[in-house]
Enzyme design. Structure first.
Site, PDB file in Angstrom:
ATOM      1  N   ASP A  46      -0.752   2.723  -5.727  1.00 16.03           N
ATOM      2  CA  ASP A  46      -0.542   2.299  -7.108  1.00 16.03           C
ATOM      3  C   ASP A  46      -1.352   3.153  -8.079  1.00 16.03           C
ATOM      4  O   ASP A  46      -2.362   3.755  -7.706  1.00 16.03           O
ATOM      5  CB  ASP A  46      -0.960   0.840  -7.283  1.00 16.03           C
ATOM      6  CG  ASP A  46       0.133  -0.135  -6.876  1.00 16.03           C
ATOM      7  OD1 ASP A  46       1.263   0.305  -6.668  1.00 16.03           O
ATOM      8  OD2 ASP A  46      -0.174  -1.340  -6.770  1.00 16.03           O
ATOM      9  N   LYS A  68       2.993   1.610 -10.950  1.00 12.78           N
ATOM     10  CA  LYS A  68       3.647   0.604 -11.784  1.00 12.78           C
ATOM     11  C   LYS A  68       2.656   0.247 -12.879  1.00 12.78           C
ATOM     12  O   LYS A  68       1.560  -0.230 -12.612  1.00 12.78           O
ATOM     13  CB  LYS A  68       4.019  -0.643 -10.992  1.00 12.78           C
ATOM     14  CG  LYS A  68       4.962  -0.364  -9.840  1.00 12.78           C
ATOM     15  CD  LYS A  68       5.421  -1.647  -9.182  1.00 12.78           C
ATOM     16  CE  LYS A  68       6.467  -2.351 -10.003  1.00 12.78           C
ATOM     17  NZ  LYS A  68       7.721  -1.609 -10.142  1.00 12.78           N
ATOM     18  N   MET A 185      -3.368  -8.480 -17.927  1.00 13.16           N
ATOM     19  CA  MET A 185      -2.201  -7.888 -18.593  1.00 13.16           C
ATOM     20  C   MET A 185      -1.900  -8.569 -19.930  1.00 13.16           C
ATOM     21  O   MET A 185      -0.756  -8.835 -20.257  1.00 13.16           O
ATOM     22  CB  MET A 185      -0.972  -7.949 -17.667  1.00 13.16           C
ATOM     23  CG  MET A 185      -1.155  -7.162 -16.385  1.00 13.16           C
ATOM     24  SD  MET A 185       0.162  -7.424 -15.169  1.00 13.16           S
ATOM     25  CE  MET A 185      -0.314  -9.014 -14.460  1.00 13.16           C
TER      26      MET A 185
END
Length: 270
Positions: A46, A68, A185
């Site tokens: 990642d 991602k 996030m």
């Protein structure tokens, strides 16, 4: 019956391990994670995995970047899952190397389901999630007998077409149960989060910390209050990857000044 999502014919199977790389500092890896990384012949990595951790792989291992990142061009999840299955079917020792913990906002559950549907039983190695590492890097606990009887880990990134978090309801729960909120996030939706938490009854002066790049040399943090959250993020230019910590446990952060939010670069302090 519908076709199986992955053909079941196979040669000698390899293996697949989902490994949590933690927040970035290699010294926070578990021994089990380190052994898995060193033994891998293929690593699917990642974006949030630090290069120092990738460098622990064997020199002849293949490293495949499958990043991602919210708001950026990302590798489709379905492609990652097909690639994992194909490499295991080819006999490789696959490590799916993920920032934080695979099972905390890491899509690890989806990948385990895909592997099992293909007849492959994966192993999972936990990592230290950013929601724990970020406040710890500031000396802030997530629970405290005098301030917080529990902690909620939530995402500020709603699924496309989904309803997302009811921030007002979450605020009411956190206030009544004396909970710390840890929001992953949440940078793009900081205004919505702030307004919703205030509408749910959290006080304007509720202390908040935002930590960017936790545990890395370029870590930064800001201490502020809930009513100034969005404005502080905008003014200081904070961006992902960051964690937002909301609750009275943040009062222990020495730099907190409710009338004058402060920004510190903390990497050099560790």
């Amino acid at each position: 019956m519908p076709d199986h999502p992955f053909p079941l014919e196979r040669t000698t199977l390899g293996s697949c391990t989902l490994v949590g790389a933690g927040p970035g500092d290699p010294e926070l890896l578990t021994l089990k994670a380190l052994r898995a990384i060193e033994a891998a012949t293929v690593l699917l990595v990642d974006d949030l995995v630090s290069e120092d951790i990738v460098a622990l792989a064997a020199p002849d291992a293949r490293v495949i970047r499958v990043g991602k990142r919210g708001g950026c061009r990302s590798t489709p999840q379905a492609f990652i899952e097909r690639l994992m299955v194909a490499e295991v079917r080819a006999g490789e020792a696959v490590v799916r190397l993920k920032g934080g913990d695979p099972f905390i906002f890491g899509r690890g559950g989806e990948e385990v389901e895909a592997l099992r549907a293909a007849g492959i039983e994966p192993a999972v190695v936990n990592g230290i999630t950013a929601g724990l590492a970020a406040p710890t890097a500031l000396g802030v606990p997530l629970t405290h007998r005098a301030h917080a009887q529990g902690v909620l880990l939530v995402t500020g990134h709603a699924q496309p077409g989904g309803q997302g978090i009811d921030w007002a309801l979450l605020a009411a729960t956190a206030r009544q149960a004396h909970l710390t909120l840890v929001i992953y996030m949440g940078m793009r939706s900081a205004r919505q989060i702030q307004d919703g938490l205030l509408a749910g009854g959290l006080a304007a002066g509720t202390p908040v910390a935002v930590v960017q790049h936790a545990t890395l040399a370029h870590q930064r943090h800001v201490a502020t209050t809930l009513d100034a959250l969005h404005a502080t993020i905008e003014r200081e230019g904070l961006a992902s990857p960051s964690v937002i910590v909301v609750g009275d446990v943040v009062r222990g952060l020495q730099s907190l000044a409710p009338a004058s939010p402060t920004m510190q670069r903390t990497g050099s302090d560790r």
